[in-house]
Motif scaffolding. Structure first.
Motif, PDB file in Angstrom:
ATOM      1  N   UNK A  51       1.030  -0.884   0.024  1.00 47.42           N
ATOM      2  CA  UNK A  51      -0.014  -0.155  -0.170  1.00 47.42           C
ATOM      3  C   UNK A  51       0.931   1.474  -0.326  1.00 47.42           C
ATOM      4  N   UNK A  52       1.984   1.000   0.631  1.00 52.39           N
ATOM      5  CA  UNK A  52       2.863   2.575   0.400  1.00 52.39           C
ATOM      6  C   UNK A  52       4.414   1.684   0.824  1.00 52.39           C
ATOM      7  N   UNK A  53       5.155   3.174  -0.065  1.00 52.47           N
ATOM      8  CA  UNK A  53       6.400   2.426  -0.034  1.00 52.47           C
ATOM      9  C   UNK A  53       7.049   4.256   0.744  1.00 52.47           C
ATOM     10  N   UNK A  54       8.577   2.785   1.555  1.00 50.97           N
ATOM     11  CA  UNK A  54       9.121   4.233   2.587  1.00 50.97           C
ATOM     12  C   UNK A  54      10.452   4.012   1.899  1.00 50.97           C
ATOM     13  N   UNK A  55      10.630   5.204   1.636  1.00 57.50           N
ATOM     14  CA  UNK A  55      12.267   4.528   0.584  1.00 57.50           C
ATOM     15  C   UNK A  55      12.861   6.264   1.245  1.00 57.50           C
ATOM     16  N   UNK A  56      14.439   5.778   1.035  1.00 55.12           N
ATOM     17  CA  UNK A  56      15.480   6.536   1.863  1.00 55.12           C
ATOM     18  C   UNK A  56      15.798   7.126  -0.035  1.00 55.12           C
ATOM     19  N   UNK A  57      16.303   8.220   0.208  1.00 53.11           N
ATOM     20  CA  UNK A  57      16.740   8.979  -1.108  1.00 53.11           C
ATOM     21  C   UNK A  57      18.031   8.669  -1.665  1.00 53.11           C
ATOM     22  N   UNK A  77      -0.613   4.384  -9.484  1.00 54.21           N
ATOM     23  CA  UNK A  77      -1.355   4.310  -8.253  1.00 54.21           C
ATOM     24  C   UNK A  77       0.074   4.859  -7.074  1.00 54.21           C
ATOM     25  N   UNK A  78       1.087   4.121  -6.988  1.00 49.38           N
ATOM     26  CA  UNK A  78       1.970   3.632  -6.166  1.00 49.38           C
ATOM     27  C   UNK A  78       2.231   4.878  -5.090  1.00 49.38           C
ATOM     28  N   UNK A  79       2.088   4.454  -4.125  1.00 44.50           N
ATOM     29  CA  UNK A  79       2.119   5.999  -3.019  1.00 44.50           C
ATOM     30  C   UNK A  79       3.809   5.332  -2.465  1.00 44.50           C
TER      31      UNK A  79
END
Length: 223
Positions: A51-57, A77-79
């Motif tokens: 449902x959600x991606x939590x991503x570092x830069x 639609x990726x969140x």
């Protein structure tokens, strides 16, 4: 939704473990996949469809902006919630331009990350207070930055070039032809008014795009 599924993307396993524990203390949150670079993030997203991606830069090789672009090209639609140490306005603005749904810094309270995940999952946009202040301050001090005209792809190429990557290495990592990378390089110079590559590096440093050179040069080669 009964369960909110999350993909964690960070190149430090210990960091991922810490945030996994934090997130899974929240009822209904479950980390279903992890990744350490842009390529594995894309593959994990395709497989897990969270449902959600939590991503570092700050990922090895090509950075989080490129990983974000890649995921969004596959699924509009990726969140994606960017979670990073970079509070600079340019990073945040280009992340949102590339399709990020949220931007939170690692210096924020843990509750801000947890709440931002919920906001992003529901279709909203989240931003930590320090990032909002940086953007406001940047716009007040410099109504128009020299880098504003760059696309997210051009910003990533500028970051790699300023970090010491050759045109050949950039082409291989981004799956572009050498001619295309050289064309981008020329266009970037024209857009920001840089006369030389040294001028480009100076602009990139000023915008906070370069600063962790060792990390930027890790993981070279095709992504």
């Amino acid at each position: 939704m009964s369960e909110l599924t999350i993909l964690l993307v960070d190149d430090h396993p210990v960091v991922r473990e810490g945030y996994r524990r934090l997130l899974e203390r929240t009822p209904g949150y479950r980390v279903v996949a992890e990744a350490s670079d842009a390529t594995s993030a894309y593959q994990a997203y395709q497989k897990a469809k969270p449902n959600v991606v939590i991503m570092d830069l700050s990922l090895p090789g090509v950075g989080g902006i490129e990983a974000l672009r890649h995921i969004r090209q596959w699924d509009r639609d990726a969140r994606v919630l960017i979670f990073t140490m970079h509070s600079g306005a340019q990073f945040a603005l280009k992340a949102f331009e590339a399709g990020a749904a949220g931007y939170v810094t690692k210096g924020s309270d843990a509750a801000e990350l947890v709440n931002s995940v919920a906001i992003v999952a529901k279709g909203g946009r989240a931003m930590s207070d320090d990032v909002a202040r940086e953007i406001a301050a940047e716009r007040l001090a410099h109504p128009q930055s020299q880098l504003d005209e760059l696309s997210p792809r051009e910003m990533e190429i500028l970051r790699l070039i300023a970090s010491g990557w050759s045109a050949e290495e950039v082409a291989a990592s981004l799956h572009l032809s050498l001619k295309t990378v050289r064309n981008y390089h020329y266009q970037i110079k024209g857009k920001v008014g840089a006369r030389t590559d040294a001028h480009l590096v100076w602009l990139a440093i000023g915008a906070g795009l370069v600063g962790d050179g060792a990390k930027a040069r890790e993981g070279r080669g095709p992504a």
